[in-house]
Design a protein around this motif. Structure first.
Motif, PDB file in Angstrom:
ATOM      1  N   TYR A 158      12.117  -2.020   3.570  1.00 41.34           N
ATOM      2  CA  TYR A 158      11.636  -0.962   2.674  1.00 41.34           C
ATOM      3  C   TYR A 158      12.544  -0.812   1.452  1.00 41.34           C
ATOM      4  N   TYR A 177      11.655  -3.294  -1.034  1.00 46.68           N
ATOM      5  CA  TYR A 177      10.451  -2.869  -1.745  1.00 46.68           C
ATOM      6  C   TYR A 177      10.784  -1.798  -2.779  1.00 46.68           C
ATOM      7  N   ALA A 178      11.678  -0.898  -2.408  1.00 50.42           N
ATOM      8  CA  ALA A 178      12.053   0.164  -3.335  1.00 50.42           C
ATOM      9  C   ALA A 178      12.695  -0.427  -4.588  1.00 50.42           C
ATOM     10  N   ALA A 213      10.071  -1.781  -6.683  1.00 51.45           N
ATOM     11  CA  ALA A 213       9.343  -0.703  -7.352  1.00 51.45           C
ATOM     12  C   ALA A 213      10.118  -0.199  -8.571  1.00 51.45           C
ATOM     13  N   LEU A 253       2.027  -2.932  -5.115  1.00 52.92           N
ATOM     14  CA  LEU A 253       3.260  -2.478  -5.759  1.00 52.92           C
ATOM     15  C   LEU A 253       2.963  -1.422  -6.820  1.00 52.92           C
ATOM     16  N   TRP A 277       2.364   1.879  -5.134  1.00 57.56           N
ATOM     17  CA  TRP A 277       3.590   2.584  -4.726  1.00 57.56           C
ATOM     18  C   TRP A 277       4.137   3.407  -5.879  1.00 57.56           C
ATOM     19  N   VAL A 278       4.250   2.711  -7.039  1.00 56.02           N
ATOM     20  CA  VAL A 278       4.873   3.386  -8.185  1.00 56.02           C
ATOM     21  C   VAL A 278       3.999   4.543  -8.663  1.00 56.02           C
ATOM     22  N   ALA A 319       7.483   3.812  -2.969  1.00 59.48           N
ATOM     23  CA  ALA A 319       7.602   2.581  -2.182  1.00 59.48           C
ATOM     24  C   ALA A 319       7.888   2.927  -0.723  1.00 59.48           C
ATOM     25  N   ASN A 360       4.964   2.542   2.264  1.00 62.53           N
ATOM     26  CA  ASN A 360       5.242   1.524   3.267  1.00 62.53           C
ATOM     27  C   ASN A 360       5.403   2.097   4.671  1.00 62.53           C
TER      28      ASN A 360
END
Ligand SMILES: Nc1ncnc2c1ncn2[C@@H]1O[C@H](COP(=O)(O)OP(=O)(O)OP(=O)(O)O)[C@@H](O)[C@H]1O
Ligand SMILES: [Mg+2]
Lengths: 279, 373
Positions: free
Chosen positions: B57, B60-61, B64, B299, B302-303, B318, B322
């Motif tokens: 995660y 992913y952050a 992002a 993606l 998420w943002v 993100a 997730n």
């Protein structure tokens, strides 16, 4: 108010003699005005889908002069500014800044960095930035990427911004986002941004739209004060305003010059009367 | 200590960032301790599976944050950002493959298994250097960076913007996916790169290595956050926002808009590559599906959910999306895509500034109500 002080140091006058010794711009070298004019537009034609917005337009602006450009809607006034600032490329004809710089081959940011500043017809400021930041962004400085990443405002630059904030009467609003300003204040902010750029030529498209009588007077004072050390080209529909500042007036009509002279000459010109009153 | 002063100065007006970084530090330490120091039987124990999930995660952050820089701040809606992530991931994957050495199924000391399987006799030239960690780390940033540079230079110079730009970024990632699917490319075809053994000599199956990777992800995210915050606080950052809001105006006051877009795009791509490189050793595989256009779109969701243009909003989005994804794909796998779609519609319609925008509005309201009348 001493208008010459608006630009602070007067560094420009110095660098004119020393041929760009201290200046750092993308295009090196100073504008060459030895023959008088600072802007040369010759036989410029711009057509949009066959319609000629500019038709063989020839126009010279002298170094240091204040020129008013009038003309009915659609005469090509804004298009002329687009050509000078690189926004629109002419189909034919030439546009020079001084003797040497071919504006038709320079990109917008290069034209801005050699000293041609512009105020748009529709006020355009950066809405999400504060008034202060708008002026900071416009400030004459090294505007390349890396210097922007490391650079910080020095004391002198802050003073300069404070000075312009006072000139455009936005000191109290400096921390506001530009989007929150009134229409007239946005006009002033854009004028402030123009001052921050410290340009050699100011192209000002309809500056007083949305301004009060008082603000209009102040704009007149500001623009006339700037002329002499800079060249100022003003497009305006408001005849009273034009009369109050004009020395030399050019009338555009259907993309070319219809008449040129002082206000009275122009107003009594038969072709001008025909265009404005007849038809 | 001057460095501490600098860090605090960077976060000066960034309350969200302060909260996020403090939480990140607390969680990083707590999770590590609860995994390594608390025995497995205890209810307080955090499983290594969870540690790795959290590490994922965090990658992913970071991705992002990278997207937020170009989208939130510069207005470039890239729908191909997962490509840069995947490229960084592939670089790391190549290093991990070379680390396997002769312990592969075929026992070839130079060639990864899939190459032996294809009857290749020598290593392709572009695999050279990936036995070196420093070279790999360089490539993790350089490969996505150079791609972004070339792509961005072409696109921004011809002033491609808006939807058209989004579409060609999507085409870019799609083209890369098709290319990486091909066995002849030399990246393992549709199986990708997997069966990694160790990283810098640390066994990837070890709990300690896993926790280490998790901590490094947290640290990288924090450092990247500081750097990104520095960038957006700088004059360059203000120019980039100016370009987003009034591109022409920025040109006419003397900024070479293309260069600013290119700089932020390349910087963002490098961050994305870094995120991909941290991701691969934790999930243990990289394959062409990481280039899937859908990944880039997720993606963006998420943002959008977190709220773009704040950096910490991207992190929040993100993480939340997730977590939800992990939950849904476990509990109700068939509804996930619908849930994601619905989420996006709801956010665009009702929360134009994402969750962060919602929180800010709440706070403003609260302070207004508190104010004496
Ligand atoms: N991008 C464009 N595409 C097509 N036509 C255009 C474009 N820009 C300007 N024109 C046309 O060219 C002519 C001249 O426009 P321009 O804006 O220069 O006039 P103007 O003198 O500034 O008028 P106004 O006083 O209304 O501002 C108009 O007829 C306009 O419709
Ligand atoms: Mg006009």
């Amino acid at each position: 108010m001493n208008p010459l002080k608006l630009f602070g140091t007067g560094r420009r006058e110095q660098s004119r003699d020393t041929v760009g010794a201290q200046r750092h711009t993308v295009i090196s070298g100073e504008v060459d005005v030895s023959h008088g004019p600072i802007l040369y537009l010759e036989n410029v034609t711009v057509s949009f889908d066959g319609f000629k917005a500019l038709n063989e337009l020839t126009l010279y602006i002298d170094d240091g002069e204040l020129r008013c450009i009038i003309g009915p809607n659609g005469a090509g006034k804004t298009t002329m500014m687009d050509v000078i600032t690189g926004k629109t490329r002419p189909d034919s004809g030439t546009a020079f800044f001084g003797q040497t710089m071919d504006l038709t081959r320079m990109s917008e940011y290069e034209i801005a960095s050699v000293g041609i500043g512009r105020k748009f017809q529709k006020p355009t400021v950066f809405p999400r930035h504060t008034v202060f930041e708008n002026l900071e962004l416009a400030m004459r400085a090294d505007k390349r990427v890396w210097p922007s990443l490391w650079g910080r405002l020095d004391g002198q630059q802050r003073d300069r911004i404070t000075e312009v904030l006072e000139t455009v009467m936005l000191t109290g609003q400096q921390a506001l986002r530009a989007a929150e300003l009134s229409h007239g204040q946005k006009q002033w902010l854009e004028i402030g941004m123009l001052l921050m750029q410290d340009p050699r030529v100011l192209l000002v498209d309809e500056p007083i739209a949305g301004m009060t009588h008082q603000e209009t007077e102040r704009t007149a004072e500001l623009l006339t004060g700037l002329a002499g050390s800079r060249s100022v080209v003003v497009v305006e529909h408001d005849m009273a305003f034009v009369r109050s500042i004009a020395r030399k007036v050019t009338v555009l009509h259907e993309g070319h010059v219809l008449a040129e002279g002082n206000m009275d000459e122009v107003q009594n010109h038969p072709a001008v009367i025909e265009v404005y009153l007849g038809g | 200590m001057p460095s501490k002063g600098l860090l605090l100065r960077i976060l000066e007006h960034d309350t969200g960032g302060k909260i996020f970084l403090s939480l990140l530090a607390v969680v990083a330490v707590l999770v590590s301790v609860l995994n390594l120091a608390v025995p497995e039987g205890s209810p307080l124990h955090v499983s290594t599976y969870t540690v790795t999930l959290l590490g994922k995660y965090l990658c992913y952050a970071l991705l992002a944050v990278a997207l937020d820089l170009v989208w939130g701040y510069c207005g470039i809606l890239s729908l191909g950002h997962a490509a840069f992530f995947a490229l960084g991931g592939y670089c790391m994957g190549m290093y991990l493959m070379r680390q396997v050495g002769d312990r592969g199924v075929y026992g070839n000391p130079d060639l990864p298994d899939f190459m032996v399987f294809l009857n290749w006799t020598e290593l392709p030239w572009y695999w050279f250097g990936f036995d070196q960690f420093w070279f790999t780390m360089l490539m993790v940033m350089l490969v996505p960076g150079v791609l972004a540079l070339v792509f961005g230079w072409l696109a921004f110079r011809s002033r491609v913007t808006g939807v058209y730009l989004s579409i060609i970024t999507q085409a870019l990632t799609f083209a890369l996916m098709l290319a990486f699917f091909r066995n002849e490319m030399g990246f393992g075809g549709n199986n990708g790169l997997t069966d990694f053994k160790e990283l810098l000599g640390f066994n990837l199956q070890n709990d300690v290595t896993r926790v280490g990777l998790f901590l490094i992800s947290a640290l990288t995210l924090a450092v990247a956050y500081f750097v990104a915050r520095y960038v957006v606080n700088s004059k360059l950052g203000r120019v980039v926002v100016a370009v987003r809001d009034a591109e022409d105006r920025a040109r006419f006051i003397g900024y070479k808009v293309e260069s600013f877009k290119l700089w932020i795009f390349v910087f963002s791509a490098m961050l994305a590559g870094l995120a991909g490189a941290l991701y691969v050793p934790q999930v243990g595989i990289i394959n062409p599906s990481e280039f899937s256009p859908l990944n880039s779109i997720e993606l963006v969701v998420w943002v959008a959910v977190g709220g773009c243009g704040t950096l910490y909003g991207a992190v929040l989005g993100a993480l939340l999306v997730n977590f939800a994804k992990t939950y849904f794909t476990g509990a109700l796998p068939e509804v996930w895509l619908f849930a994601l779609g619905t989420l996006f519609v709801v956010v665009t319609l009702f929360l134009p500034h994402g969750l962060v925008g919602l929180l800010k509005r709440r706070r403003k309201k609260a302070t207004l109500n508190e104010a004496p009348t």
